[in-house]
Write a protein that holds these residues in place. Structure first.
Motif, PDB file in Angstrom:
ATOM      1  N   LEU A  77       4.709  -1.596  12.477  1.00 60.14           N
ATOM      2  CA  LEU A  77       5.991  -2.221  12.906  1.00 60.14           C
ATOM      3  C   LEU A  77       6.295  -3.363  12.307  1.00 60.14           C
ATOM      4  O   LEU A  77       7.725  -3.408  11.853  1.00 60.14           O
ATOM      5  N   THR A  78       5.430  -4.261  11.947  1.00 59.21           N
ATOM      6  CA  THR A  78       5.740  -5.574  11.319  1.00 59.21           C
ATOM      7  C   THR A  78       6.345  -5.289  10.011  1.00 59.21           C
ATOM      8  O   THR A  78       7.281  -5.955   9.664  1.00 59.21           O
ATOM      9  N   PHE A  79       5.574  -4.597   9.376  1.00 56.95           N
ATOM     10  CA  PHE A  79       6.010  -4.056   8.173  1.00 56.95           C
ATOM     11  C   PHE A  79       7.265  -3.356   8.053  1.00 56.95           C
ATOM     12  O   PHE A  79       7.975  -3.548   7.203  1.00 56.95           O
ATOM     13  N   PHE A  80       7.571  -2.412   9.023  1.00 59.82           N
ATOM     14  CA  PHE A  80       8.923  -1.616   9.053  1.00 59.82           C
ATOM     15  C   PHE A  80      10.153  -2.505   9.232  1.00 59.82           C
ATOM     16  O   PHE A  80      10.933  -2.398   8.541  1.00 59.82           O
ATOM     17  N   LEU A  81       9.799  -3.631  10.073  1.00 62.86           N
ATOM     18  CA  LEU A  81      10.925  -4.683  10.617  1.00 62.86           C
ATOM     19  C   LEU A  81      10.921  -5.475   9.589  1.00 62.86           C
ATOM     20  O   LEU A  81      11.874  -6.528   9.607  1.00 62.86           O
ATOM     21  N   ASN A  82      10.086  -5.855   8.652  1.00 63.75           N
ATOM     22  CA  ASN A  82      10.183  -7.018   7.885  1.00 63.75           C
ATOM     23  C   ASN A  82      10.156  -8.253   8.393  1.00 63.75           C
ATOM     24  O   ASN A  82      11.067  -9.033   7.999  1.00 63.75           O
ATOM     25  N   VAL A  83       9.378  -8.513   9.544  1.00 67.21           N
ATOM     26  CA  VAL A  83       9.352  -9.729  10.253  1.00 67.21           C
ATOM     27  C   VAL A  83       8.003 -10.594  10.281  1.00 67.21           C
ATOM     28  O   VAL A  83       6.984  -9.698   9.909  1.00 67.21           O
ATOM     29  N   LYS A  84       7.975 -11.791  10.249  1.00 67.08           N
ATOM     30  CA  LYS A  84       6.575 -12.466  10.041  1.00 67.08           C
ATOM     31  C   LYS A  84       5.857 -12.446  11.658  1.00 67.08           C
ATOM     32  O   LYS A  84       4.734 -12.387  11.658  1.00 67.08           O
ATOM     33  N   ASN A  85       6.654 -12.814  12.707  1.00 68.32           N
ATOM     34  CA  ASN A  85       6.157 -12.888  13.872  1.00 68.32           C
ATOM     35  C   ASN A  85       6.657 -11.807  14.804  1.00 68.32           C
ATOM     36  O   ASN A  85       7.889 -11.851  15.113  1.00 68.32           O
ATOM     37  N   ALA A 142       0.754  -1.097  -0.014  1.00 70.55           N
ATOM     38  CA  ALA A 142       0.067  -0.031   0.034  1.00 70.55           C
ATOM     39  C   ALA A 142       0.881   1.162   0.061  1.00 70.55           C
ATOM     40  O   ALA A 142       1.934   1.379   0.409  1.00 70.55           O
ATOM     41  N   PRO A 143       0.318   2.353  -0.858  1.00 73.75           N
ATOM     42  CA  PRO A 143       1.224   3.404  -0.942  1.00 73.75           C
ATOM     43  C   PRO A 143       1.419   4.160   0.392  1.00 73.75           C
ATOM     44  O   PRO A 143       2.596   4.434   0.655  1.00 73.75           O
ATOM     45  N   GLY A 144       0.328   4.117   1.036  1.00 75.17           N
ATOM     46  CA  GLY A 144       0.748   4.692   2.411  1.00 75.17           C
ATOM     47  C   GLY A 144       1.691   4.172   3.573  1.00 75.17           C
ATOM     48  O   GLY A 144       2.417   5.013   3.997  1.00 75.17           O
ATOM     49  N   TYR A 145       1.614   2.932   3.402  1.00 68.52           N
ATOM     50  CA  TYR A 145       2.458   2.260   4.295  1.00 68.52           C
ATOM     51  C   TYR A 145       4.132   2.455   3.792  1.00 68.52           C
ATOM     52  O   TYR A 145       4.985   2.447   4.440  1.00 68.52           O
ATOM     53  N   LEU A 146       4.106   2.457   2.474  1.00 68.02           N
ATOM     54  CA  LEU A 146       5.639   2.597   1.685  1.00 68.02           C
ATOM     55  C   LEU A 146       5.663   4.004   2.030  1.00 68.02           C
ATOM     56  O   LEU A 146       7.030   4.047   2.297  1.00 68.02           O
ATOM     57  N   LEU A 147       5.088   5.274   2.044  1.00 63.53           N
ATOM     58  CA  LEU A 147       5.462   6.592   2.428  1.00 63.53           C
ATOM     59  C   LEU A 147       5.943   6.649   3.765  1.00 63.53           C
ATOM     60  O   LEU A 147       6.749   6.935   4.046  1.00 63.53           O
ATOM     61  N   LEU A 148       5.053   5.745   4.637  1.00 64.70           N
ATOM     62  CA  LEU A 148       5.533   5.740   6.303  1.00 64.70           C
ATOM     63  C   LEU A 148       6.706   5.115   6.469  1.00 64.70           C
ATOM     64  O   LEU A 148       7.734   5.607   7.284  1.00 64.70           O
TER      65      LEU A 148
END
Length: 256
Positions: A92-100, A30-36
């Motif tokens: 934060l999960t998206f920022f850190l690129n972790v599954k759990n 999502a563009p919003g997540y990518l911008l954040l």
């Protein structure tokens, strides 16, 4: 001023290195997540830049500077991650690129990312220094530069040979030609205009107040924060200071 603009440009461009693989791996999130995420990397990178500059000005030992910068940066970044852990775990999960998402994963990624940010921060001065060095012309032709300047003194116009000039000094908004004899004359020109008219192999723009003739420099002293202080003949009203960023370029020019 130029270095400040380059710092801003680098701060805006470096985070793109983290955006590209994220787009590829997540199939256009999502563009919003990518911008954040981009703003998050910009803020984290800026944080480490500020900490690095702060420690450079206050800690002399290189190893101590690195340790303090890493610990301080990692601690602040970890605080932000903990805040997001409770307030916005999905983000934060998206920022850190972790599954759990867990305290262990947050800690591990924070420590690794802090190390990466510190390494990028250390590379910034090298990029700026290389650009400064590239500004020194390798070859110059004396015929391309002024050999004399005209000045008005007591209703008389005089021609002054460049070889007689020790330095140019901007003082209280007035630009002076200062001769080796100690005489001073007002010249109606800016330092920027003078730079284009002077041979860069002989004259150096020390700072916003001085353009100095190599023959006027008798010694160079180390000053605080890796700056240089010039001793000249004739002497100036105040010290001529070379900034830390310009110091390597000046020394290379002066030793020629």
């Amino acid at each position: 001023m130029h270095n400040r603009k380059r710092y801003i440009l680098i701060t805006l461009l470096v985070p793109l290195l983290g955006i590209v693989p994220r787009v590829i791996k997540n199939n256009y999130p999502a563009p919003g997540y990518l911008l954040l995420y981009y703003l998050y990397i910009c803020a984290a990178f800026s944080l480490f830049l500020v900490i690095a500059r702060f420690t450079n000005n206050r800690i002399k030992k290189p190893v101590s500077r690195l340790v303090v910068a890493y610990v301080a940066g990692a601690a602040l970044l970890y605080s932000v991650h903990l805040l997001l852990f409770y307030a916005a775990p999905g983000l934060l999960t998206f920022f850190l690129n972790v599954k759990n998402l867990s305290f262990g994963s947050v800690t591990g990624v924070t420590l690794f990312r802090s190390l990466l940010l510190l390494m990028l921060t250390l590379a910034v001065p090298l990029l700026l220094r290389k650009k400064e060095t590239a500004n020194i012309p390798k070859d110059t032709n004396d015929t391309n530069y002024c050999s004399q300047f005209s000045v008005t003194f007591q209703d008389k116009t005089m021609l002054i040979n460049v070889s007689e000039i020790a330095f140019f000094n901007l003082e209280n908004g007035i630009l002076y030609i200062c001769l080796f004899t100690g005489s001073r004359y007002i010249i109606n020109m800016t330092l920027e205009q003078l730079e284009k008219k002077l041979n860069p192999q002989q004259f150096f723009r020390a700072n916003r107040q001085f353009i100095i003739n190599a023959d006027a420099i008798t010694a160079v002293k180390n000053a605080e924060n890796r700056k240089l202080s010039l001793i000249t003949n004739p002497e100036t009203n105040g010290h001529i200071i070379i900034s830390k960023a310009k110091a390597p370029v000046f020394l290379k020019w002066w030793k020629k």
